[in-house]
Design a protein around this motif. Structure first.
Motif, PDB file in Angstrom:
ATOM      1  N   ALA A 237       0.819  -1.217   0.000  1.00 58.39           N
ATOM      2  CA  ALA A 237       0.000   0.000   0.000  1.00 58.39           C
ATOM      3  C   ALA A 237       0.852   1.266   0.000  1.00 58.39           C
ATOM      4  O   ALA A 237       0.518   2.252  -0.669  1.00 58.39           O
ATOM      5  N   ALA A 238       1.954   1.249   0.732  1.00 64.35           N
ATOM      6  CA  ALA A 238       2.809   2.437   0.806  1.00 64.35           C
ATOM      7  C   ALA A 238       3.365   2.807  -0.564  1.00 64.35           C
ATOM      8  O   ALA A 238       3.472   3.989  -0.911  1.00 64.35           O
ATOM      9  N   PHE A 239       3.703   1.792  -1.355  1.00 63.93           N
ATOM     10  CA  PHE A 239       4.228   2.061  -2.700  1.00 63.93           C
ATOM     11  C   PHE A 239       3.105   2.368  -3.679  1.00 63.93           C
ATOM     12  O   PHE A 239       3.258   3.223  -4.565  1.00 63.93           O
ATOM     13  N   ARG A 240       1.955   1.682  -3.548  1.00 62.48           N
ATOM     14  CA  ARG A 240       0.832   1.939  -4.458  1.00 62.48           C
ATOM     15  C   ARG A 240       0.301   3.353  -4.325  1.00 62.48           C
ATOM     16  O   ARG A 240      -0.306   3.887  -5.246  1.00 62.48           O
ATOM     17  N   ALA A 241       0.515   3.960  -3.167  1.00 65.07           N
ATOM     18  CA  ALA A 241       0.089   5.346  -2.985  1.00 65.07           C
ATOM     19  C   ALA A 241       0.919   6.306  -3.831  1.00 65.07           C
ATOM     20  O   ALA A 241       0.486   7.421  -4.129  1.00 65.07           O
TER      21      ALA A 241
END
Length: 209
Positions: free
Chosen positions: A179-183
């Protein structure tokens, strides 16, 4: 012999229905401005159902407690929506990248980084680039070496390094699903040979809000 027993014809007591809350409100409105005749008094205000004894107070409280409990059980906290998943680039942009026709606006070389160190550096990199309004960045992970191509002049530590064993190249797609990277990242694909080929990736960042 005639039956002298008389039938019980005494009038039965009629059970008075208790007024509802709405009826009580209407009663108060109607009688609010009414003036009693001389020698008369206002009739007593009708009793509520609970006060009249027709409905035990404990019944309504029990039902209310059950209702509150059922609502608290069925209602679950709504989790905030996470970042959208990674998506494929549009055909035109993807073809330009595959042909090496797009120059990266920034690059990160992960050679010399361990696995976790590389992950942290990558997250900081994409966050900073997106905050600056960049869209296309290049990340160099290294291709990794075949165990049969090891040179005897290099120690085992050299070949076991993350960039030489292909660990970072395999880990990057997994990290980008977090999730941190997909943001920050919308999509990615392998780089053109002139930009590193199989040992590098183009990362397409999301638009800055």
């Amino acid at each position: 012999m005639a039956n002298d027993t008389k039938a019980d014809v005494s009038p039965r007591r009629r059970r008075v229905r208790a007024l509802s809350d709405e009826e009580l409100k209407l009663w108060r409105v109607v009688t609010r401005d009414a003036k009693p005749l001389p020698g008369k008094h206002h009739p007593p205000e009708p009793e509520k159902a609970e006060d009249s004894g027709l409905v035990p107070p404990s019944v309504s409280k029990t039902k209310q407690n059950k209702l509150i409990h059922s609502v608290s059980v069925t209602l679950k906290p709504v989790k905030p929506a996470g970042p959208p998943p990674l998506a494929s680039l549009d055909r035109r942009t993807s073809q330009k990248l595959a042909r090496g026709q797009v120059e990266a606006e920034a690059r990160l070389d992960l050679h010399g980084h361990g696995r976790e160190e590389a992950r942290i550096a990558l997250l900081r990199f994409v966050s900073s680039c997106r905050a600056s309004g960049l869209r296309c960045v290049l990340v160099i992970t290294g291709k990794g070496e075949s165990p049969f191509s090891r040179h005897i002049l290099h120690s085992s530590r050299y070949h076991e390094a993350a960039e030489h064993s292909g660990i970072l190249r395999s880990a990057l797609p997994v990290w980008l699903e977090e999730a941190a990277f997909r943001a920050e990242v919308a999509s990615f694909q392998p780089a053109h040979p002139k930009h590193g080929g199989g040992g590098a990736f183009y990362l397409w960042l999301r638009k800055r809000k």
